[in-house]
Design a protein around this motif. Structure first.
Motif, PDB file in Angstrom:
ATOM      1  N   PRO A  81       3.347  66.903  61.445  1.00  0.00           N
ATOM      2  CA  PRO A  81       4.533  67.748  61.214  1.00  0.00           C
ATOM      3  C   PRO A  81       5.409  67.238  60.081  1.00  0.00           C
ATOM      4  O   PRO A  81       5.904  68.027  59.268  1.00  0.00           O
ATOM      5  N   LEU A  84       3.604  67.880  56.615  1.00  0.00           N
ATOM      6  CA  LEU A  84       3.655  69.306  56.260  1.00  0.00           C
ATOM      7  C   LEU A  84       5.075  69.714  55.870  1.00  0.00           C
ATOM      8  O   LEU A  84       5.271  70.483  54.910  1.00  0.00           O
ATOM      9  N   ALA A  85       6.071  69.203  56.590  1.00  0.00           N
ATOM     10  CA  ALA A  85       7.460  69.517  56.264  1.00  0.00           C
ATOM     11  C   ALA A  85       7.840  68.974  54.885  1.00  0.00           C
ATOM     12  O   ALA A  85       8.521  69.648  54.103  1.00  0.00           O
ATOM     13  N   VAL A 214       8.295  73.324  61.604  1.00  0.00           N
ATOM     14  CA  VAL A 214       7.410  73.647  60.481  1.00  0.00           C
ATOM     15  C   VAL A 214       6.942  75.092  60.572  1.00  0.00           C
ATOM     16  O   VAL A 214       6.907  75.825  59.571  1.00  0.00           O
ATOM     17  N   CYS A 218       7.691  77.760  57.619  1.00  0.00           N
ATOM     18  CA  CYS A 218       6.596  78.052  56.687  1.00  0.00           C
ATOM     19  C   CYS A 218       6.510  79.531  56.322  1.00  0.00           C
ATOM     20  O   CYS A 218       6.152  79.864  55.182  1.00  0.00           O
TER      21      CYS A 218
END
Length: 350
Positions: A81, A84-85, A214, A218
């Motif tokens: 997480p 990806l963040a 996330v 997104c």
């Protein structure tokens, strides 16, 4: 005869630039892949390359393979997480800054030029002050960021001057007001409970990000990035000036509004999950411009990749180099300010 020769030369030049961009973009993707992979190994619980490979094999190829439960927990619940963040936030802030620099024809513009950062920070500060949940803080930051830029756009329409100048001046005013409001909230907040939480949030961090945050971020980020990418050639036209753009059939006011909305969504969404992280929207687009040129067909993709790579690298430094995790906003300022000075000196010589 001369016309045909010039057309051939122009075609060769375009093809050469495309090949050159592909080489540079491939290099950026390789760097991003290396940093992305290394990010899984960095942290309080370090992982080896063998453990990472075992996890990939277990996850995608051989589910009967045994791996330690701690490794799976660290990768899926903590590292993934956060990584990806970092990619989403870095790419979004960089793309937002590049878009603002194009529509305002100013390389010193950044993602907070219209006050979205200050407004989002104020929204989060209010939410923390009134003890909202984590999702309440994120929603408050997002809504205030969007509302503030819409307010800037409405007010700027009443100012009898160049539209771009009116937007920037109104943005500065609104940003100052929200910054003052943040100071007021910090002044009246409980110094033993609310004030530290507000201060830490304003410094920027990805330590508390979850996979749900996330997922929340997104969708608007990817939609806004896609719209900006589809409008990349129109940003090129708009950067020439309103009169030239109108002569080419571009509705400058509508185009500027769409770009501002997308850039604001990117900035507000980034801030709501990471706090205030500065300098990315200013430094990365200028660095990408030096690398691939000012054509937004090349500049925007390069900026997105470089922004994600930069924040991912800074996050690795934050959680791996120091005994205590340093807020990202502090590190980006320490890295960004000297780096931008170097860019200014280099740009001045060129």
């Amino acid at each position: 005869m001369d016309t045909k020769v010039n057309e051939v030369n122009d075609t060769d030049l375009i093809l050469t630039r495309r090949v050159d961009f592909r080489k540079k973009f491939t290099f950026l993707i390789i760097i991003f892949t290396m940093v992305f992979t290394a990010s899984f190994a960095v942290g309080r619980y370090p992982l080896t390359i063998k453990q990472l490979l075992d996890f990939v094999i277990f996850r995608f190829f051989d589910t009967s393979r045994e791996i330690p439960e701690a490794v799976e927990t660290v990768i899926m619940n903590l590292r993934l997480p956060r990584i990806l963040a970092a990619v989403l936030v870095g790419s979004s802030l960089a793309a937002s800054g590049a878009a603002y620099q194009g529509i305002f024809k100013n390389p010193l513009a950044s993602s907070d030029v219209l006050g979205a950062s200050a407004a989002s920070a104020f929204g989060a500060s209010i939410a923390i002050y009134f003890s909202f949940s984590n999702y309440g803080v994120q929603l408050s930051a997002f809504v205030l960021g969007i509302v503030s830029v819409l307010l800037v756009f409405i007010i700027s329409q009443r100012i009898q001057t160049d539209s771009a100048i009116a937007l920037v001046l109104t943005g500065m005013l609104v940003s100052t007001l929200f910054s003052s409001a943040i100071s007021l909230i910090k002044y009246i907040a409980d110094p033993f409970d609310k004030l530290p939480a507000i201060t830490f949030w304003l410094m920027g961090s990805l330590s508390g990000v979850s996979i749900y945050s996330v997922k929340f971020a997104c969708i608007p980020m990817l939609i806004s990035l896609t719209v900006l990418y589809l409008l990349r050639w129109q940003i090129n036209v708009l950067s020439l000036g309103d009169e030239e753009a109108k002569a080419l059939g571009v509705n400058t006011q509508r185009l500027r509004l769409i770009i501002i909305i997308c850039s604001t969504v990117l900035t507000a969404t980034s801030i709501c999950i990471s706090g205030v992280i500065g300098w990315i929207g200013l430094v990365i687009p200028n660095l990408a411009r030096l690398l691939v040129g000012s054509n937004y067909t090349h500049l925007l993709p390069a900026t997105v990749v470089m922004g994600g790579t930069f924040l991912l690298g800074v996050d690795c430094v934050s959680r791996g180099l120091f005994p205590v995790e340093v807020p990202l906003g502090i590190l980006t300022a320490f890295i960004g300010a000297p780096f931008f000075l170097i860019l200014l000196c280099k740009g001045g010589r060129e």
